[in-house]
Design a protein around this motif. Structure first.
Motif, mmCIF file in Angstrom:
data_model
loop_
_atom_site.group_PDB
_atom_site.id
_atom_site.type_symbol
_atom_site.label_atom_id
_atom_site.label_comp_id
_atom_site.label_asym_id
_atom_site.label_seq_id
_atom_site.Cartn_x
_atom_site.Cartn_y
_atom_site.Cartn_z
ATOM 1 N N ASN A 41 49.535 -46.909 -5.289
ATOM 2 C CA ASN A 41 49.530 -48.141 -6.082
ATOM 3 C C ASN A 41 50.520 -48.076 -7.234
ATOM 4 O O ASN A 41 51.240 -49.050 -7.498
ATOM 5 N N ASP A 51 53.455 -57.013 -5.534
ATOM 6 C CA ASP A 51 52.347 -57.829 -6.039
ATOM 7 C C ASP A 51 51.210 -57.761 -5.017
ATOM 8 O O ASP A 51 51.262 -56.992 -4.051
ATOM 9 N N GLY A 52 50.162 -58.568 -5.206
ATOM 10 C CA GLY A 52 49.004 -58.524 -4.310
ATOM 11 C C GLY A 52 49.352 -58.831 -2.872
ATOM 12 O O GLY A 52 48.792 -58.240 -1.941
ATOM 13 N N PHE A 233 42.110 -53.091 -2.003
ATOM 14 C CA PHE A 233 42.014 -53.840 -3.248
ATOM 15 C C PHE A 233 41.252 -53.160 -4.383
ATOM 16 O O PHE A 233 41.473 -53.489 -5.544
ATOM 17 N N GLU A 240 46.289 -52.861 -11.458
ATOM 18 C CA GLU A 240 46.772 -54.179 -11.875
ATOM 19 C C GLU A 240 45.976 -54.741 -13.047
ATOM 20 O O GLU A 240 46.560 -55.263 -14.010
ATOM 21 N N GLY A 360 45.433 -60.707 0.760
ATOM 22 C CA GLY A 360 46.437 -60.578 -0.293
ATOM 23 C C GLY A 360 46.752 -61.931 -0.913
ATOM 24 O O GLY A 360 46.923 -62.047 -2.135
ATOM 25 N N TRP A 363 43.789 -62.976 -2.963
ATOM 26 C CA TRP A 363 43.796 -62.208 -4.206
ATOM 27 C C TRP A 363 44.620 -62.909 -5.282
ATOM 28 O O TRP A 363 44.269 -62.887 -6.467
ATOM 29 N N PRO A 367 40.745 -63.077 -7.193
ATOM 30 C CA PRO A 367 40.413 -61.701 -6.804
ATOM 31 C C PRO A 367 38.920 -61.496 -6.567
ATOM 32 O O PRO A 367 38.526 -60.761 -5.653
#
Length: 410
Positions: A41, A51-52, A233, A240, A360, A363, A367
């Protein structure tokens, strides 16, 4: 290369016996994979500006080889399972070593695909060999100790990262080279140092789908969907949302490893005493609570301490997956283990092919909604777990069998 029947294995030195090889492989795999995971990550955010959505696509690509794990059936027509497992382990190590050499979206996706082929094919074969080489009576306890051994190896890797990452200003490239190279070297050593072990039950080498295994297939599917949300996640959230750095993420993993080392053998004993049904229901019920609490971290602003605690508890529940392995071992024809392991791995990864990328995008919007979906999946798993009988056996694969319903035809 010398071939040794399992019945002859007790005459070998302890370090050359089949169970010892299982322990060695269980310790070699996490050195590469766990190091890759602990740095991932931070690596993709700091180096490739993910990014997500990007991280979702990365994990979708990573899971494609798992979906095609059924290809193991074709490979064992020409290669012994033991050899295939060690070759796959070496591939995982080499690909991990090269990870930091491709610091772009396309490069990371490509090298991830290669390492994933090694990981998923190794895991497919490894699970098959475990169920073939370990007696049913001892399986829960031995599998628990094997999990603990893998956790111990990962613990060493994590401790080294925590202690040296900042102190020696290590680079991603150096750590990936070291960890991946170690795994590859262990695989090469195991290939030459161990004889080929011959299972007493020749394995079918064709695609096998049996209706009486339907509950096992369903549990595998739900497990794969649930696992993806955590793997993709949960750790991404810690970086994040809470700004965790490499050594902080690794420290969190370190706590998980210590807990797994202590509790995995205990979980094995729990499964042996209370049975697969109780263990699976405990796991699934606990995961419902954990995923709902993850959602609360976003919706109600619950803090980093709770999020970290949930991450540890979430990870611990996965140690109970050995209950699903021993459930299948008890209901299966011994000759079905290798092909069914491949089929089950593919089923486990059906959701993995599309879920990370799809979630994703979710998210980016909400989220917390990702974790609410995960809680629903865990609830579905709990409902399926209620169908597992207290004493699984051929002809008693689900609770319907004890109600006098005929077993489905093959």
């Amino acid at each position: 290369m010398r071939i040794v029947r399992l019945s002859e294995a007790p005459s070998l030195p302890l370090w050359q016996r089949p169970v010892t090889l299982l322990f060695l492989m269980a310790m070699a795999m996490p050195v590469a994979f766990a190091t890759w995971s602990s740095l991932l990550n931070n690596f993709v955010i700091e180096v490739a500006d993910f990014d997500g959505s990007d991280i979702g696509w990365l994990h979708t690509v990573r899971e494609v080889p798992g979906f095609f794990a059924v290809g193991v059936i074709a490979l064992i027509l020409v290669v012994r399972e033991q050899v295939l497992g060690l070759v796959a382990l070496a591939l995982l190590g080499v690909a991990t070593a090269l990870t930091a050499q491709f610091p772009s979206l396309g490069g990371i996706l490509t090298i991830t695909m290669l390492s994933s082929i090694g990981f998923h094919y190794f895991e497919t074969v490894n699970q098959s060999l475990q169920l073939q080489w370990i007696d049913r009576e001892r399986a829960p306890q031995v599998l628990g100790w094997i999990l603990a051994a893998g956790s111990a190896a990962t613990l060493v890797a994590y401790v080294l990262i925590v202690l040296t990452w900042e102190s020696f200003d290590l680079s991603y490239s150096f750590v990936y080279w070291l960890s991946g190279g170690a795994t590859a070297l262990i695989a090469v050593f195991a290939f030459f140092a161990y004889p080929q072990f011959e299972s007493p039950d020749p394995q079918f080498k064709t695609l096998i789908l049996r209706r009486r295994y339907w509950l096992y297939y369903a549990l595998q599917f739900m497990s794969g969907a649930r696992r993806q949300i955590f793997v993709v996640f949960a750790g991404f959230m810690m970086v994040e949302r809470f700004g965790f750095e490499v050594h902080q993420v690794t420290a969190l993993f370190l706590i998980n490893l210590v807990a797994n080392m202590v509790l995995a053998p205990v979980f094995g004993r729990v499964v042996a005493v209370f049975g697969e049904r109780a263990a699976l229901l405990f796991e699934y019920g606990g995961l419902v609570v954990v995923f709902l609490a993850y959602g609360g971290v976003y919706w109600f602003g619950w803090g980093v301490v709770l999020a970290s605690a949930l991450y540890v508890v979430d990870h611990l529940f996965f140690a109970l997956r050995l209950a699903m392995q021993t459930y299948f071992q008890k209901i299966a024809d011994p000759s079905d283990i290798a092909p069914t392991a491949a089929v089950a791995f593919t089923i486990n990864h059906i959701a993995a092919v599309f879920l990370p990328a799809a979630l994703g995008y979710l998210w980016l919007v909400t989220p917390g909604g990702v974790f609410l979906l995960a809680a629903g999946i865990a609830g579905g798993s709990f409902a399926l777990g209620l169908l597992v009988p207290r004493h699984p056996a051929p002809g008693n694969e689900t609770i319907f069998a004890r109600r006098g319903l005929p077993a489905p035809a093959e």
